[in-house]
Scaffold this motif. Structure first.
Motif: not given
Length: 238
Positions: A22-48
């Motif tokens: 859904q994120i890929a569709k709304v933001l005009g991204l390739r699915p792999a790009q959206a998945t990588a961004l979701v992973r980055r967001v999750a890792e940032a939230q876990q930091a600290g």
């Protein structure tokens, strides 16, 4: 769209429950790009975030763990164990606790505790071990493969109460938890105040059942010293 702005949009959409597709569709991204961004967001939230503060994705104990324990102050926990009154099944004396917490988007950290609830407290520790989230169910099946019945799903506070209560009981008898306990306990977290109290030992007395890696003579000597004659039971080849 700048990288920080893009990550902010992904963070907002994830908070609303949107998946990578859904994120890929709304933001005009390739699915792999959206998945990588979701992973980055999750890792940032876990930091600290400390291990014990991360989300619990699975928490289990073997059925029959409460046999022989004093559960008057925890009737709900006793009732949720289908074999709490079945001494004939041979499950009494041990609580095998498994806890999995979210590490990042597709990874979990797993810890296991083999707990002698009649005497010695934590006898063995597994982990903390990181694995793919999709491997957790297979790992849990393997961890409980020695039991005839599937494990019970429990709340993390119950797991904390079982493990830390047994450790405190064993320490009062003169026995320390197994090597690696502190590292795994950091993922389990401390038991919150006000939890139901479990009375350890079989029928209120220490009951030592020797294992293959124990020194039975040393254990019995310690029980004799701390409890006195006729205040404990044991099954061991001395």
């Amino acid at each position: 769209m700048q990288d920080d702005e893009l990550l902010g949009r992904v963070r907002e959409m994830r908070a609303r429950g949107s998946g990578p597709k859904q994120i890929a569709k709304v933001l005009g991204l390739r699915p792999a790009q959206a998945t990588a961004l979701v992973r980055r967001v999750a890792e940032a939230q876990q930091a600290g975030v400390g291990p014990a503060e991360r989300a619990v994705v699975g928490c289990f104990v073997n059925a029959g763990w409460s046999v022989g324990l004093g559960m008057d102050d925890a009737p709900g926990w006793a009732a949720s164990d289908p074999f709490h009154d079945r001494e004939d099944l041979g499950t009494g004396g041990f609580a095998q606790v498994l806890l999995a917490r979210q590490e990042r988007a597709s990874r979990v950290t797993v810890c296991g505790f083999l707990v002698d609830v009649y005497c010695l407290g934590v006898k063995n520790v597994t982990g903390p071990e990181m694995m793919g989230a999709g491997s957790l169910q297979a790992y849990a099946r393997s961890y409980y493969s020695a039991f005839d019945h599937p494990p019970l799903s429990i709340g993390v506070e119950q797991a904390q109460a079982i493990v830390h209560g047994a450790v405190a009981y064993a320490r009062a008898l003169g026995f320390e938890p197994a090597a690696g306990f502190d590292a795994a306990a950091g993922h389990l977290g401390p038991a919150p105040a006000g939890l139901p109290e479990i009375r350890y030992g079989q029928g209120g007395k220490p009951f030592y059942i020797s294992g293959p890696h124990d020194d039975p003579r040393a254990v019995v000597r310690q029980l004799e010293q701390t409890c006195g004659a006729d205040n404990y039971h044991y099954i061991a080849h001395l």
